[in-house]
Design an enzyme around this catalytic site. Structure first.
Site, PDB file in Angstrom:
ATOM      1  N   THR A  36    -110.848  27.561  46.753  1.00 19.10           N
ATOM      2  CA  THR A  36    -111.650  28.785  46.653  1.00 19.10           C
ATOM      3  C   THR A  36    -110.959  29.835  45.791  1.00 19.10           C
ATOM      4  OG1 THR A  36    -110.610  29.504  48.701  1.00 19.10           O
ATOM      5  CG2 THR A  36    -112.829  28.584  48.894  1.00 19.10           C
ATOM      6  N   GLY A 123     -94.761  18.241  45.447  1.00 20.57           N
ATOM      7  CA  GLY A 123     -95.993  17.454  45.426  1.00 20.57           C
ATOM      8  C   GLY A 123     -96.536  17.126  46.798  1.00 20.57           C
ATOM      9  N   SER A 127     -96.731  23.700  47.963  1.00 19.86           N
ATOM     10  CA  SER A 127     -96.530  24.616  46.850  1.00 19.86           C
ATOM     11  C   SER A 127     -95.069  24.850  46.486  1.00 19.86           C
ATOM     12  CB  SER A 127     -97.232  25.942  47.115  1.00 19.86           C
ATOM     13  OG  SER A 127     -97.444  26.545  45.870  1.00 19.86           O
ATOM     14  N   ASP A 177    -101.054  30.540  45.838  1.00 22.99           N
ATOM     15  CA  ASP A 177     -99.704  30.041  46.112  1.00 22.99           C
ATOM     16  C   ASP A 177     -98.643  31.112  45.850  1.00 22.99           C
ATOM     17  OD1 ASP A 177    -101.128  27.770  46.529  1.00 22.99           O
ATOM     18  OD2 ASP A 177    -100.349  26.668  44.802  1.00 22.99           O
TER      19      ASP A 177
HETATM   20  P1  ADP Z   1     -96.659  21.361  44.826  1.00 29.24           P
HETATM   21  O1  ADP Z   1     -96.562  22.698  44.208  1.00 29.24           O
HETATM   22  O2  ADP Z   1     -97.846  21.216  45.722  1.00 29.24           O
HETATM   23  O3  ADP Z   1     -95.399  20.919  45.515  1.00 29.24           O
HETATM   24  P2  ADP Z   1     -96.977  20.631  42.078  1.00 29.24           P
HETATM   25  O4  ADP Z   1     -97.396  19.371  41.404  1.00 29.24           O
HETATM   26  O5  ADP Z   1     -97.769  21.856  41.806  1.00 29.24           O
HETATM   27  O6  ADP Z   1     -96.897  20.320  43.630  1.00 29.24           O
HETATM   28  O7  ADP Z   1     -95.472  20.991  41.698  1.00 29.24           O
HETATM   29  C1  ADP Z   1     -94.434  20.039  41.877  1.00 29.24           C
HETATM   30  C2  ADP Z   1     -93.530  20.108  40.669  1.00 29.24           C
HETATM   31  O8  ADP Z   1     -92.791  21.362  40.662  1.00 29.24           O
HETATM   32  C3  ADP Z   1     -92.439  19.053  40.687  1.00 29.24           C
HETATM   33  O9  ADP Z   1     -92.917  17.814  40.169  1.00 29.24           O
HETATM   34  C4  ADP Z   1     -91.377  19.686  39.793  1.00 29.24           C
HETATM   35  O10 ADP Z   1     -91.728  19.550  38.431  1.00 29.24           O
HETATM   36  C5  ADP Z   1     -91.481  21.163  40.171  1.00 29.24           C
HETATM   37  N1  ADP Z   1     -90.527  21.486  41.254  1.00 29.24           N
HETATM   38  C6  ADP Z   1     -90.818  21.803  42.529  1.00 29.24           C
HETATM   39  N2  ADP Z   1     -89.701  22.025  43.269  1.00 29.24           N
HETATM   40  C7  ADP Z   1     -88.653  21.852  42.434  1.00 29.24           C
HETATM   41  C8  ADP Z   1     -87.226  21.935  42.582  1.00 29.24           C
HETATM   42  N3  ADP Z   1     -86.643  22.220  43.763  1.00 29.24           N
HETATM   43  N4  ADP Z   1     -86.470  21.683  41.495  1.00 29.24           N
HETATM   44  C9  ADP Z   1     -87.045  21.412  40.300  1.00 29.24           C
HETATM   45  N5  ADP Z   1     -88.374  21.305  40.101  1.00 29.24           N
HETATM   46  C10 ADP Z   1     -89.175  21.519  41.143  1.00 29.24           C
HETATM   47 MG    MG Z   2     -98.012  23.577  42.885  1.00 31.42          MG
END
Ligand code: ADP
Ligand code: MG
Length: 395
Positions: A36, A123, A127, A177
Site C-alpha cells: 500500500t 531478504g 527490511s 521501510d
Molecule cells: P530486505 O530488505 O527485505 O531484507 P532486500 O532485497 O530489499 O531485502 O535487501 C537485501 C539486500 O540488502 C541484500 O541482498 C544486500 O545487498 C543488502 N544488505 C542487507 N543487509 C546487509 C548487510 N548487513 N551488509 C551488506 N549488505 C546488506
Molecule cells: Mg528491502
C-alpha cells in the site's frame, strides 16, 4: 555481542583503528498494510529488536570504503562520482545509494571507512536494506557535521534513503521501510500515512506478542516480481484515472471504483486476463487500506481477535489478489493459525519468500515458538517493538 559491538570489533580489525561513530538502525516487521505504501496508503509496522550497525571513521582522499560481516568483497567509491545510470553492483549499491542521495542534496559527504554488522537476515522480509541505508546515512550525516536527530531530521533521512534506493539502486520501494527504521517507538506499532508521512504510535498491549517465522525462502526485491506489482498498481491507477482523474493514487480509490476500473479496461480493449489481474491488484490495495485503519483501532483497544482476523484476511488477499505469496509462506500461515493462542498470521514484507508475522497471546507464546521452530528451517522468534535509528556509541 550486539551488532554495534561486532561492528566496532570488525572496524578495528579491518582498519587498525577505532571508529569515531556507530549508528544503529532496526529492521521492521509490518503487522498489516502490504503493497500500500507506494500508492500513498496506510501501513502498520513495528521497528524490530533486530538491528544493523555501521561503525565509521574518517578516511583520506574523499573515498568511502565499506566492508560487511555478512557479504564478501569490500566496496569503495568517490561520493561525488556516483551515477544512477551506472550503479555499483551487489550489496555495495545500497551504501552508494544513500551516499549518492546525500551528496545530491548538497551534503559534503566525507571520505569514510565503514564496517557493517547486522542481526537482520537479508531478504527475509524484515527490511535489511532500509536498516543498512538508514544506519549508513546517519553515520555519514553525523561525520559531515553536527546533526541533532529529531523527528524532522529523521523523517528527512528516511526520504534520502528512499530516494537512494529508488533512483540509485533501481528498487521502486515505498516509504514504509525507511520511516519505520527512523521513527520506530519502543513498545508500539507505527500507523504510517505514506502520503502525508505522518506517524502515530499505537501501543501494543502486553498480552499480545509478535512472532516472526522465517520461511528460509529468500527474495531480492530489486529483481523479484516486486517492481512488476508496482507497475501493475500504476497501470490500474492510470486506467481508473481516465474516468476518475481526481483519484491521484489508489489510496484515494473507493470500492465502487473497481466497477469503473473494469469498464475503463474493457473500453481500452484490455485482454480479460489482464483486466482481472489489474482489478484484483486495485481491490487488494483499496481493501488493505481499510484493514489497516481497522487494525490500528483493534490494536488500540487491545482486541487481538479482531486484529488477528484482519491479518489473516490480508494474507489471503496478498495470495489471491496480489499474487505475492508462495506455497511455503501459505503453509507457515496455516501451521501458525492451527496453534492455540494464535490470533492471526500473514506474510510480511514484499512477499515472494521472506517471513510470516503472527499475533499470539503472550501467555502461550513460549509453546507457540517451540511448535513453530520445530516446523521451520529458519526458526521463529519473538519480536520486541523497538525504537528507531540512533547513534549508539561515539568514540
Ligand atoms: P530486505 O530488505 O527485505 O531484507 P532486500 O532485497 O530489499 O531485502 O535487501 C537485501 C539486500 O540488502 C541484500 O541482498 C544486500 O545487498 C543488502 N544488505 C542487507 N543487509 C546487509 C548487510 N548487513 N551488509 C551488506 N549488505 C546488506
Ligand atoms: Mg528491502
Amino acid at each position: 555481542m550486539t551488532p554495534a559491538e561486532r561492528a566496532v570489533a570488525g572496524f578495528l580489525e579491518t582498519y587498525g583503528t577505532a571508529p569515531c561513530i556507530t549508528a544503529v538502525a532496526p529492521g521492521r516487521v509490518n503487522l498489516i498494510g502490504e503493497h500500500t505504501d507506494y500508492q500513498g496508503g496506510l501501513v502498520l509496522p513495528v521497528a524490530a529488536d533486530l538491528r544493523t550497525a555501521v561503525a565509521a571513521g574518517p578516511a583520506g582522499g574523499g573515498i568511502v570504503k565499506a566492508c560487511s560481516g555478512l557479504f564478501p568483497d569490500p566496496v569503495s567509491f568517490d561520493p561525488g562520482s556516483l551515477s544512477p545510470g551506472n550503479p555499483i553492483e551487489g550489496w555495495g549499491r545500497y551504501v552508494a545509494g544513500i551516499a549518492w542521495a546525500l551528496y545530491s542534496s548538497g551534503m559534503a559527504v566525507p571520505g569514510a571507512d565503514i564496517y557493517i554488522e547486522s542481526d537482520i537476515p537479508p531478504g527475509s522480509g524484515l527490511s535489511s536494506s532500509a536498516a543498512l541505508e538508514v544506519a549508513v546515512g546517519m553515520a555519514l550525516s553525523a561525520m559531515a557535521g553536527s546533526v541533532s536527530w529529531d523527528e524532522s531530521s529523521l523523517r528527512s533521512l528516511a526520504g534520502f534513503c528512499q530516494l537512494g534506493e529508488n533512483e540509485y539502486c533501481g528498487v521502486p520501494c515505498g516509504s514504509m521501510d525507511h520511516l519505520a527504521a527512523c521513527l520506530g517507538v519502543s513498545g508500539s506499532a507505527l500507523l504510517l500515512d505514506c502520503r502525508t508521512l505522518e506517524a502515530s504510535p499505537v501501543p501494543i498491549p502486553g498480552d499480545l506478542s509478535i512472532v516472526v517465522c522465517d520461511s528460509g525462502e529468500r527474495h531480492d526485491l530489486s529483481t523479484a516480481g516486486y517492481p512488476g506489482r508496482q507497475a501493475e498498481a500504476a497501470a490500474a491507477l492510470a486506467s481508473l484515472g481516465t474516468r476518475r482523474p481526481e483519484v491521484q493514487s489508489l489510496r484515494d480509490a473507493v470500492p465502487e471504483d473497481l466497477v469503473i476500473l473494469e469498464e475503463a479496461l474493457a473500453a481500452a480493449g484490455a485482454p480479460a486476463s489482464e483486466a482481472v489481474r489489474l482489478v484484483g491488484r486495485a481491490r487488494h490495495i483499496i481493501e488493505e487500506n481499510r484493514r489497516v485503519r481497522l487494525a490500528a483501532e483493534a490494536l488500540g483497544r487491545g482486541d487481538g481477535a479482531s486484529m488477528g482476523r484482519l491479518m489473516r484476511e490480508s494474507h489471503d488477499s496478498l495470495r489471491d489478489l496480489y499474487g505475492v505469496s508462495t506455497p511455503g509462506l501459505d503453509a507457515l500461515v496455516e501451521a501458525a493459525m492451527a496453534l492455540p493462542g494464535c490470533f492471526g498470521a500473514r506474510l510480511t514484507g514484499g512477499g515472494f519468500g521472506g517471513s510470516v508475522v503472527c499475533l499470539v497471546e503472550t501467555g502461550g507464546v513460549e509453546g507457540f515458538l517451540a511448535a513453530m521452530s520445530a516446523f521451520l528451517p529458519g526458526g521463529a522468534r519473538l519480536v520486541r517493538p523497538s525504537g528507531g535509528a540512533a547513534i549508539e556509541r561515539i568514540g
